[in-house]
Enzyme design. Structure first.
Site, short mmCIF file in Angstrom:
data_model
loop_
_atom_site.label_atom_id
_atom_site.label_comp_id
_atom_site.label_asym_id
_atom_site.label_seq_id
_atom_site.Cartn_x
_atom_site.Cartn_y
_atom_site.Cartn_z
N HIS A 140 0.83 -1.21 0.00
CA HIS A 140 0.00 0.00 0.00
C HIS A 140 0.86 1.26 0.00
O HIS A 140 0.51 2.27 0.60
CB HIS A 140 -1.00 -0.01 1.17
CG HIS A 140 -2.04 -1.08 1.01
ND1 HIS A 140 -3.12 -0.94 0.17
CD2 HIS A 140 -2.14 -2.32 1.54
CE1 HIS A 140 -3.85 -2.04 0.20
NE2 HIS A 140 -3.27 -2.90 1.01
N THR A 141 2.00 1.17 -0.66
CA THR A 141 2.87 2.34 -0.85
C THR A 141 2.94 2.74 -2.31
O THR A 141 3.30 3.87 -2.63
CB THR A 141 4.30 2.03 -0.38
OG1 THR A 141 4.66 0.76 -0.93
CG2 THR A 141 4.40 1.97 1.13
N TYR A 176 -10.18 -1.51 -0.91
CA TYR A 176 -8.88 -1.12 -1.48
C TYR A 176 -8.96 0.31 -2.02
O TYR A 176 -8.12 1.16 -1.70
CB TYR A 176 -8.50 -2.09 -2.61
CG TYR A 176 -7.16 -1.75 -3.24
CD1 TYR A 176 -5.99 -2.37 -2.81
CD2 TYR A 176 -7.05 -0.79 -4.25
CE1 TYR A 176 -4.76 -2.06 -3.36
CE2 TYR A 176 -5.83 -0.47 -4.81
CZ TYR A 176 -4.69 -1.11 -4.38
OH TYR A 176 -3.47 -0.78 -4.92
N SER A 227 -0.76 -11.72 -7.06
CA SER A 227 -0.81 -11.10 -8.38
C SER A 227 -1.20 -12.02 -9.52
O SER A 227 -0.59 -11.98 -10.59
CB SER A 227 0.54 -10.50 -8.75
OG SER A 227 0.79 -9.39 -8.01
N SER A 228 -2.23 -12.82 -9.33
CA SER A 228 -2.67 -13.65 -10.45
C SER A 228 -3.18 -12.77 -11.59
O SER A 228 -3.00 -13.09 -12.77
CB SER A 228 -3.75 -14.62 -10.01
OG SER A 228 -4.87 -13.93 -9.52
N SER A 229 -3.81 -11.63 -11.26
CA SER A 229 -4.36 -10.82 -12.35
C SER A 229 -3.25 -10.14 -13.14
O SER A 229 -3.29 -10.11 -14.37
CB SER A 229 -5.41 -9.83 -11.87
OG SER A 229 -4.99 -9.14 -10.74
N ASP A 268 2.33 -4.72 -8.90
CA ASP A 268 2.18 -6.09 -9.39
C ASP A 268 2.65 -6.24 -10.83
O ASP A 268 3.34 -7.18 -11.19
CB ASP A 268 0.70 -6.53 -9.31
CG ASP A 268 0.15 -6.41 -7.92
OD1 ASP A 268 0.93 -6.22 -6.97
OD2 ASP A 268 -1.09 -6.50 -7.77
N GLY A 284 -3.30 -12.76 -3.08
CA GLY A 284 -2.36 -11.66 -2.85
C GLY A 284 -1.02 -11.88 -3.54
O GLY A 284 -0.02 -11.28 -3.16
N GLY A 317 -6.87 -14.69 -5.83
CA GLY A 317 -7.37 -14.17 -4.56
C GLY A 317 -6.43 -14.46 -3.41
O GLY A 317 -6.86 -14.55 -2.26
C1 GLA Z 1 -2.57 -4.96 -4.78
C2 GLA Z 1 -2.43 -3.87 -5.84
C3 GLA Z 1 -1.03 -3.24 -5.80
C4 GLA Z 1 -0.62 -2.83 -4.40
C5 GLA Z 1 -0.90 -3.95 -3.40
C6 GLA Z 1 -0.67 -3.53 -1.97
O1 GLA Z 1 -1.75 -6.04 -5.08
O2 GLA Z 1 -2.67 -4.40 -7.12
O3 GLA Z 1 -0.96 -2.15 -6.70
O4 GLA Z 1 -1.24 -1.62 -4.01
O5 GLA Z 1 -2.23 -4.44 -3.50
O6 GLA Z 1 0.67 -3.22 -1.78
#
Ligand code: GLA
Length: 350
Positions: A29-30, A210, A115-117, A161, A113, A111
Site C-alpha cells: 500500500h505504498t 482497497y 498477483s494472479s491478475s 504487481d 495476494g 485471490g
Molecule cells: C494490490 C495492488 C497493488 C498494491 C498492493 C498492496 O496487489 O494491485 O498495486 O497496491 O495491493 O501493496
C-alpha cells in the site's frame, strides 16, 4: 500449451508467452503513494497461447470455461476482462490485435495476494506482442497492464504487481520506486528463504475497501499540501487530524522507510534486520492500515513462534498469503510445525 491449444481450438497456436506471479517482500500500500516496494517474482506462472481467428474467444484451463469477448465494448465484469482490458490498452498504444482465440493456464493462485491478475495481464500483452510483431519495453508493458486493471477491471491499483511481473527476475528482489518506475535488482542471499503460505481464507471481494484506502492516502497528501505521501516526513503527520486518516498516512510513511532499510539489510545479508522490518510492517498494516484478518494475524504469530526471522501479510491483505523469512535448511521442518497448527493453510512456495 501447444497440445492443449490444439485440443481446444483444433490447430496450432501462433504465439505463446508467460508471466510470473509475485510475492511482495515488504512495502504494501505504498505504490499508489508514489513510494517504494520490494517484490520478488514467484516460480508460479500464467501461460497464454493465441492464434488469429474469426472472433475473440478465450478458454481458461483453470476454470474449464470458454467465453467470447470483445475488447471494443465495455467490461463484462468476468475473467475475460483480464484479457480484453490489455488488448484494449494495446489498441490505445497503436497496437491492434486482430480477433484471436486465447488459451490460458496458470498455477498462480487467485485471490491470494500474489498477483494472479497481473500475471495474466502481462502474459496476454507479451503473447499479443509476439503475435503482432510489435514491441514495447518492459516498463510500458507494466503500464499497459496497470491501465487495463484501472480502467477495465475497476481496481485503482498502483503499479507494483505489473512491474514485478514484467520487470522482475526470479531469485531477485526488485526495489521499485513507484514515482519514477526506477527498479534495482538484488540477488536474494543464499541464507534467506522466503516461504509464502496461504492462510486458507481467500481474499474477499475487496475492491471497495482497497479503493477507499487509496482515497484516504490521496486525501492525506492533499491536506498536507503534497503531491503524494511519498513526500511526507513522520513529523508532518501531526498536522493531520488525529484518528483514521493520520493512521493510514503513518503506515505509508513508515512503510516507505522500512522498504529502504530492508533493501540495505538484503544487500548486507542481514536476516535478523530484514525479518524485524517485515514483522513491523505486518503490525503497521494490521493496526494503522487495517487490512489484516484474524487468519493472517494468527499465521504470522505462529510463523514467528516457530522460528521465522520475520513474517507479514503480503499484497493487498483481507485474506490470502503471509510471507515469512526462514533459514533454508530449516524451511521444511518450520513449515511442518506451522502447518500442523493451521490445518487450512497451504504452502504456495517454500
Ligand atoms: C494490490 C495492488 C497493488 C498494491 C498492493 C498492496 O496487489 O494491485 O498495486 O497496491 O495491493 O501493496
Amino acid at each position: 500449451m501447444k497440445a492443449a491449444f490444439e485440443k481446444a481450438y483444433g490447430r496450432a497456436p501462433e504465439a505463446e508467452a508467460s508471466a510470473p506471479g509475485r510475492v511482495n517482500l515488504i512495502g504494501d500500500h505504498t505504490d499508489y503513494a508514489e513510494g517504494f516496494c520490494l517484490p520478488m517474482p514467484l516460480s508460479r506462472r500464467t501461460h497464454v497461447a493465441m492464434a488469429r481467428a474469426a472472433r475473440f474467444r478465450a478458454t481458461s484451463l483453470d476454470n474449464g470455461e470458454t467465453r467470447d469477448f470483445d475488447p471494443g465494448t465495455p467490461p463484462r465484469r468476468d475473467w475475460t476482462d483480464y484479457v480484453a482490458g490489455p488488448l484494449s490498452e494495446l489498441s490505445k498504444r497503436g497496437i491492434e490485435v486482430p480477433p484471436v482465440e486465447v488459451l490460458i493456464r496458470s498455477d498462480v493462485p487467485q485471490g491470494a495476494g500474489v498477483s494472479s491478475s497481473a500475471a495474466l495481464e502481462i502474459a496476454v500483452i507479451r503473447a499479443s506482442l509476439a503475435l503482432t510483431g510489435a514491441a514495447l519495453d518492459d516498463i510500458e508493458i507494466a503500464r499497459a497492464g496497470q491501465a487495463a486493471e484501472n480502467l477495465y477491471c475497476g481496481l485503482q491499483c498502483g503499479i507494483l504487481d505489473q512491474m514485478a511481473s514484467s520487470v522482475g527476475r526470479e531469485g531477485h528482489a526488485l526495489l521499485l520506486d513507484c514515482r519514477t518506475n526506477e527498479a534495482r535488482l538484488a540477488a536474494v542471499p543464499e541464507s534467506f528463504r522466503f516461504a509464502v503460505i496461504h492462510c486458507g481464507v481467500e481474499r474477499r471481494l475487496v475492491d471497495g475497501a482497497y479503493n477507499a484506502r487509496r482515497a484516504a492516502v490521496e486525501e492525506a497528501a492533499r491536506q498536507l499540501g503534497l503531491r503524494a505521501l511519498r513526500d511526507a516526513s513522520p513529523e508532518m503527520l501531526s498536522s493531520l487530524p488525529e484518528g483514521e486518516l493520520r493512521a493510514r498516512a503513518r503506515h505509508v510513511v513508515s512503510e516507505n522507510a522500512r522498504v529502504l532499510a530492508a533493501f540495505d539489510a538484503l544487500e548486507a545479508a542481514d536476516a535478523d534486520a530484514f525479518g524485524a522490518l517485515m514483522t513491523e510492517s505486518h503490525y503497521s498494516l494490521a493496526e494503522d492500515y487495517e487490512v489484516s484478518t484474524e487468519a493472517l494475524d494468527g499465521l504470522v504469530e505462529t510463523a514467528l513462534v516457530e522460528g521465522a526471522r520475520g513474517a507479514r501479510l503480503t499484497g493487498a491483505g483481507f485474506g490470502g498469503c503471509v510471507v515469512a523469512l526462514v533459514a533454508p535448511d530449516e524451511a521444511e521442518d518450520w513449515w511442518r510445525r506451522v502447518g500442523a497448527r493451521h490445518p487450512k493453510a497451504w504452502a504456495v512456495s517454500l
